[in-house]
Design an enzyme around this catalytic site. Sequence first.
Site, PDB file in Angstrom:
ATOM      1  N   LYS A 182       4.508   7.733  -0.193  1.00  0.00           N
ATOM      2  CA  LYS A 182       4.229   6.693   1.003  1.00  0.00           C
ATOM      3  C   LYS A 182       3.612   7.351   2.329  1.00  0.00           C
ATOM      4  O   LYS A 182       4.216   6.943   3.497  1.00  0.00           O
ATOM      5  CB  LYS A 182       5.630   5.884   1.238  1.00  0.00           C
ATOM      6  CG  LYS A 182       6.195   5.304   0.128  1.00  0.00           C
ATOM      7  CD  LYS A 182       5.372   4.611  -0.941  1.00  0.00           C
ATOM      8  CE  LYS A 182       4.601   3.466  -0.158  1.00  0.00           C
ATOM      9  NZ  LYS A 182       3.679   2.822  -1.588  1.00  0.00           N
ATOM     10  N   HIS A 225       3.579  13.417  -6.819  1.00  0.00           N
ATOM     11  CA  HIS A 225       4.703  13.392  -5.600  1.00  0.00           C
ATOM     12  C   HIS A 225       5.659  14.647  -5.706  1.00  0.00           C
ATOM     13  O   HIS A 225       6.751  14.543  -4.984  1.00  0.00           O
ATOM     14  CB  HIS A 225       5.110  11.951  -5.464  1.00  0.00           C
ATOM     15  CG  HIS A 225       4.440  10.923  -5.141  1.00  0.00           C
ATOM     16  ND1 HIS A 225       3.497  11.054  -4.143  1.00  0.00           N
ATOM     17  CD2 HIS A 225       4.536   9.536  -5.634  1.00  0.00           C
ATOM     18  CE1 HIS A 225       3.042   9.950  -4.041  1.00  0.00           C
ATOM     19  NE2 HIS A 225       3.375   9.193  -4.756  1.00  0.00           N
ATOM     20  N   SER A 270       8.002   2.625   4.906  1.00  0.00           N
ATOM     21  CA  SER A 270       6.878   2.218   3.966  1.00  0.00           C
ATOM     22  C   SER A 270       7.783   2.357   2.527  1.00  0.00           C
ATOM     23  O   SER A 270       7.566   1.514   1.754  1.00  0.00           O
ATOM     24  CB  SER A 270       5.897   3.368   3.977  1.00  0.00           C
ATOM     25  OG  SER A 270       4.817   2.984   3.272  1.00  0.00           O
TER      26      SER A 270
HETATM   27  S1  PPS Z   1       2.451   5.818  -3.073  1.00  0.00           S
HETATM   28  O1  PPS Z   1       2.772   4.739  -3.588  1.00  0.00           O
HETATM   29  O2  PPS Z   1       3.467   6.784  -2.884  1.00  0.00           O
HETATM   30  O3  PPS Z   1       1.234   6.661  -3.512  1.00  0.00           O
HETATM   31  O4  PPS Z   1       1.818   5.432  -1.559  1.00  0.00           O
HETATM   32  P1  PPS Z   1       0.960   6.205  -0.666  1.00  0.00           P
HETATM   33  O5  PPS Z   1      -0.398   5.656  -0.871  1.00  0.00           O
HETATM   34  O6  PPS Z   1       1.465   7.644  -0.412  1.00  0.00           O
HETATM   35  O7  PPS Z   1       1.415   5.505   0.852  1.00  0.00           O
HETATM   36  C1  PPS Z   1       1.302   4.070   1.213  1.00  0.00           C
HETATM   37  C2  PPS Z   1       1.168   3.894   2.634  1.00  0.00           C
HETATM   38  O8  PPS Z   1      -0.194   4.408   3.070  1.00  0.00           O
HETATM   39  C3  PPS Z   1      -0.662   3.278   3.823  1.00  0.00           C
HETATM   40  N1  PPS Z   1      -2.235   3.516   3.590  1.00  0.00           N
HETATM   41  C4  PPS Z   1      -3.208   3.689   4.749  1.00  0.00           C
HETATM   42  N2  PPS Z   1      -2.766   3.681   6.107  1.00  0.00           N
HETATM   43  C5  PPS Z   1      -3.840   3.926   6.826  1.00  0.00           C
HETATM   44  N3  PPS Z   1      -5.093   3.749   6.370  1.00  0.00           N
HETATM   45  C6  PPS Z   1      -5.324   3.666   4.978  1.00  0.00           C
HETATM   46  N4  PPS Z   1      -6.756   3.703   4.663  1.00  0.00           N
HETATM   47  C7  PPS Z   1      -4.357   3.663   4.168  1.00  0.00           C
HETATM   48  N5  PPS Z   1      -4.389   3.457   2.612  1.00  0.00           N
HETATM   49  C8  PPS Z   1      -2.925   3.507   2.561  1.00  0.00           C
HETATM   50  C9  PPS Z   1      -0.234   1.952   3.189  1.00  0.00           C
HETATM   51  O9  PPS Z   1      -0.539   0.811   3.868  1.00  0.00           O
HETATM   52  C10 PPS Z   1       1.277   2.720   3.034  1.00  0.00           C
HETATM   53  O10 PPS Z   1       1.713   2.702   4.368  1.00  0.00           O
HETATM   54  P2  PPS Z   1       2.595   1.476   4.992  1.00  0.00           P
HETATM   55  O11 PPS Z   1       3.233   1.780   6.445  1.00  0.00           O
HETATM   56  O12 PPS Z   1       3.569   0.608   4.043  1.00  0.00           O
HETATM   57  O13 PPS Z   1       1.543   0.232   5.259  1.00  0.00           O
END
Ligand code: PPS
Length: 259
Positions: free
Chosen positions: A11, A72, A102
Amino acid sequence: MCFDSWFIIPKAGTTWMIEIVDCVMNDGDTERCKRSPTHDRAPFMELNPPKPFHSGLQQLASMPSPRLVKTHLPVQLVPQSFWENDCKVIYVARNAKDNLVSYYHFQQMNQALPETGSWEQYISSFLSGQVPWGSWFDHVTGWWESKAKHRVLYLFYEDLKEDPAREIDRVARFLGKGLDQAVIDRIADHTSFLQMKENPMANCSTVPSFIFNQAVSPFMRKGTVGDWKQHFTVSQSERFDEEYRRRLAGTSLRFRTEL
Ligand code: PPS
């Protein structure tokens, strides 16, 4: 087994970084990056779903190098062969409060993960490390310390939000790619939150709804810094900060909780 380059804490921007790295490795050919969903372009190493799905290891074994590996795992659980083969690691960390928020929404929509309990209970679970992949504190500090010994590019979600092009340039250089500014700008546009949210190859919409129920919470949820302020009460924030100060005392690691 040897891997060539890979990633991150849950996340904190894993999916975002996978999209960036795939674009960098393909010299900014953003159409090519739409060839398949994120989980096929960067298999999730420790994922071992029931049949008919393939495990992350099965997927990786059939891929040529250089491979993009998602993990992770906390640093102490990484296979020894990663270090023996001098693999490159890109680690993305995110401030604890936004990470927690998140995580909370993700754990509610992901039907493969345990119930979260109430928001209040979830804060306690997070602080005590009772969440999938364990303690945030141990994870971010363990990887922070590993930089001294291994090829680890340690990035922050907040920096990526602040100046995506600057951070994409750092990623490209780390991977041995010198990219023109126009290419970097194209990658920054393709990997923006709004573009990824609409991209079926990057927004996890291909994951079956009996696993990711995006009606509960979309995978691409908000993508901001500071959303924690909409969730924590003043007393929850104070309790969290007290524990946070205690757990991060003695490390040089610093996070920003707003931009
Ligand atoms: S996972 O399931 O653990 O692999 O999730 P992960 O991809 O690490 O994290 C998901 C959060 O990253 C946000 N996200 C982004 N934020 C900004 N820009 C871009 N391009 C982007 N892509 C993914 C996603 O919205 C999740 O955060 P939150 O705060 O829940 O929106």
